[in-house]
Scaffold this motif. Sequence first.
Motif, PDB file in Angstrom:
ATOM      1  N   SER A   1     -13.171 -14.766  -2.106  1.00  0.00           N
ATOM      2  CA  SER A   1     -12.322 -14.235  -3.205  1.00  0.00           C
ATOM      3  C   SER A   1     -12.185 -12.566  -3.156  1.00  0.00           C
ATOM      4  O   SER A   1     -11.211 -12.106  -3.497  1.00  0.00           O
ATOM      5  N   TYR A   2     -13.491 -12.025  -2.893  1.00  0.00           N
ATOM      6  CA  TYR A   2     -13.369 -10.462  -2.601  1.00  0.00           C
ATOM      7  C   TYR A   2     -12.419 -10.007  -1.801  1.00  0.00           C
ATOM      8  O   TYR A   2     -11.471  -9.247  -1.729  1.00  0.00           O
ATOM      9  N   TYR A   3     -12.256 -10.580  -0.319  1.00  0.00           N
ATOM     10  CA  TYR A   3     -11.337 -10.169   0.623  1.00  0.00           C
ATOM     11  C   TYR A   3     -10.073 -10.485   0.081  1.00  0.00           C
ATOM     12  O   TYR A   3      -8.985  -9.671   0.360  1.00  0.00           O
ATOM     13  N   LEU A   4      -9.705 -11.611  -0.550  1.00  0.00           N
ATOM     14  CA  LEU A   4      -8.382 -12.020  -1.097  1.00  0.00           C
ATOM     15  C   LEU A   4      -7.766 -10.891  -2.168  1.00  0.00           C
ATOM     16  O   LEU A   4      -6.883 -10.408  -2.070  1.00  0.00           O
ATOM     17  N   GLN A   5      -8.857 -10.917  -3.155  1.00  0.00           N
ATOM     18  CA  GLN A   5      -8.472  -9.669  -4.166  1.00  0.00           C
ATOM     19  C   GLN A   5      -8.384  -8.322  -3.581  1.00  0.00           C
ATOM     20  O   GLN A   5      -7.465  -7.395  -4.124  1.00  0.00           O
ATOM     21  N   ARG A   6      -9.106  -7.965  -2.675  1.00  0.00           N
ATOM     22  CA  ARG A   6      -8.963  -6.604  -2.252  1.00  0.00           C
ATOM     23  C   ARG A   6      -7.480  -6.696  -1.292  1.00  0.00           C
ATOM     24  O   ARG A   6      -6.871  -5.402  -1.571  1.00  0.00           O
ATOM     25  N   PHE A   7      -7.311  -7.507  -0.522  1.00  0.00           N
ATOM     26  CA  PHE A   7      -5.909  -7.600  -0.165  1.00  0.00           C
ATOM     27  C   PHE A   7      -4.932  -7.526  -1.141  1.00  0.00           C
ATOM     28  O   PHE A   7      -3.805  -6.502  -0.763  1.00  0.00           O
ATOM     29  N   LEU A   8      -4.964  -8.325  -2.276  1.00  0.00           N
ATOM     30  CA  LEU A   8      -3.885  -8.106  -3.046  1.00  0.00           C
ATOM     31  C   LEU A   8      -3.686  -6.860  -4.066  1.00  0.00           C
ATOM     32  O   LEU A   8      -2.585  -6.390  -4.225  1.00  0.00           O
ATOM     33  N   ALA A   9      -5.142  -6.365  -4.064  1.00  0.00           N
ATOM     34  CA  ALA A   9      -4.911  -4.869  -4.737  1.00  0.00           C
ATOM     35  C   ALA A   9      -4.240  -3.861  -3.777  1.00  0.00           C
ATOM     36  O   ALA A   9      -3.527  -3.151  -4.329  1.00  0.00           O
ATOM     37  N   ASP A  10      -4.669  -3.896  -2.512  1.00  0.00           N
ATOM     38  CA  ASP A  10      -4.075  -3.039  -1.414  1.00  0.00           C
ATOM     39  C   ASP A  10      -2.682  -3.481  -1.568  1.00  0.00           C
ATOM     40  O   ASP A  10      -1.732  -2.312  -1.505  1.00  0.00           O
ATOM     41  N   PHE A  11      -2.066  -4.357  -1.683  1.00  0.00           N
ATOM     42  CA  PHE A  11      -0.706  -4.917  -1.352  1.00  0.00           C
ATOM     43  C   PHE A  11       0.104  -4.377  -2.758  1.00  0.00           C
ATOM     44  O   PHE A  11       1.131  -3.824  -2.593  1.00  0.00           O
TER      45      PHE A  11
END
Length: 354
Positions: A130-140
């Motif tokens: 979830s962290y890697y996903l949310q970090r990716f989405l935040a960067d996106f």
Amino acid sequence: KEVIDAWNRLRRLATSRQEQLFGAHEIQRFNRDADETIQWINEKDALISSDDSAKDLASVQALQRKHEGVERDLAALEDKVSMLGQECEKLCQTHPDHAEQINAKQQEIMNNWNDLIEKAKQRKEKLDESYYLQRFLADFRELTSWITDMKAVICADELAKDVNEAEALLERHTEHKSEIDAREDSFSATALAGKQLLEVNHFASDDVKEKLVTLAEEKTALLSLWEERRILYEQCMDLQLFYRDTEQAGAWMAKQEAFLDNQDLGDSLDSVEAMMKKHENFEKSLAAQEEKIKALEEFAVKLIEGKHYAQDDVAKAKTALLERRSALLDKSEQRKTRLQDSFTYHQFDRDCDE
């Protein structure tokens, strides 16, 4: 002797009873500690069993910190489980008649403990995903928002009205490209993070794949916009240079036209000769300026053939400039002819006087 024997028997019974009670106390204490440990395990199990994986980066980071706290508690709990295991072995040796019950309790502890450890591992993996996903989405989101802002900045500048403004405009536009290039590492890192999520078959792979495509398209659109504006600003620069040079040529022609408008053809042979000398110098100046006019004409043709956004205005300015030059040359030739006529007349007049 009978009394002494009875007393010794009583003491043996008391000692045996004491040992039995002590053993029972040890077993009950073990059971109590085991039940407390199982209760603690169940409490931690309830915390770990949560399905909440957060909807944003800050929330998932908070959950990760909370889980780290749980894992620290588990480390302390592991020591307790280990001590109970040692105590279980000891009690089984000292109280073999109760070994089955003691082992059953120890097995219950280990089953609960192993389940808890497995759930903690799964919970950590889920939070990491979830962290890697949310970090990716935040960067996106950050990058797409920055792209939107950068597009607005790039399109905000109006076309220049003179050469200095055009130079400043191109300089600012180059700075925008530097800013875009500075973000390249962020784009690469975000794309790499997305690809890594796809490689591990993340549960949100479809969404990640869509976001990667969107990000690549947005970046391409930004670079295309920057290139379009660069071409536009360079055309604006060329136009302002053309206008400046055309204006300078027009001012120079105005001076020459004023010179040619002089109707004085001299009142004597000497004055006519002086005027003819001046006109000769004027023609040399005119010839020198001819190269600049030709260069301006070629520049205008280049702008028109290059589909400049102001090609119609450039064509009109070029036509007006060439017509004015042609008129200037005609007036120069007429002035020269009139001066020669005047020179011939005053020469004839002088000869007659002689």
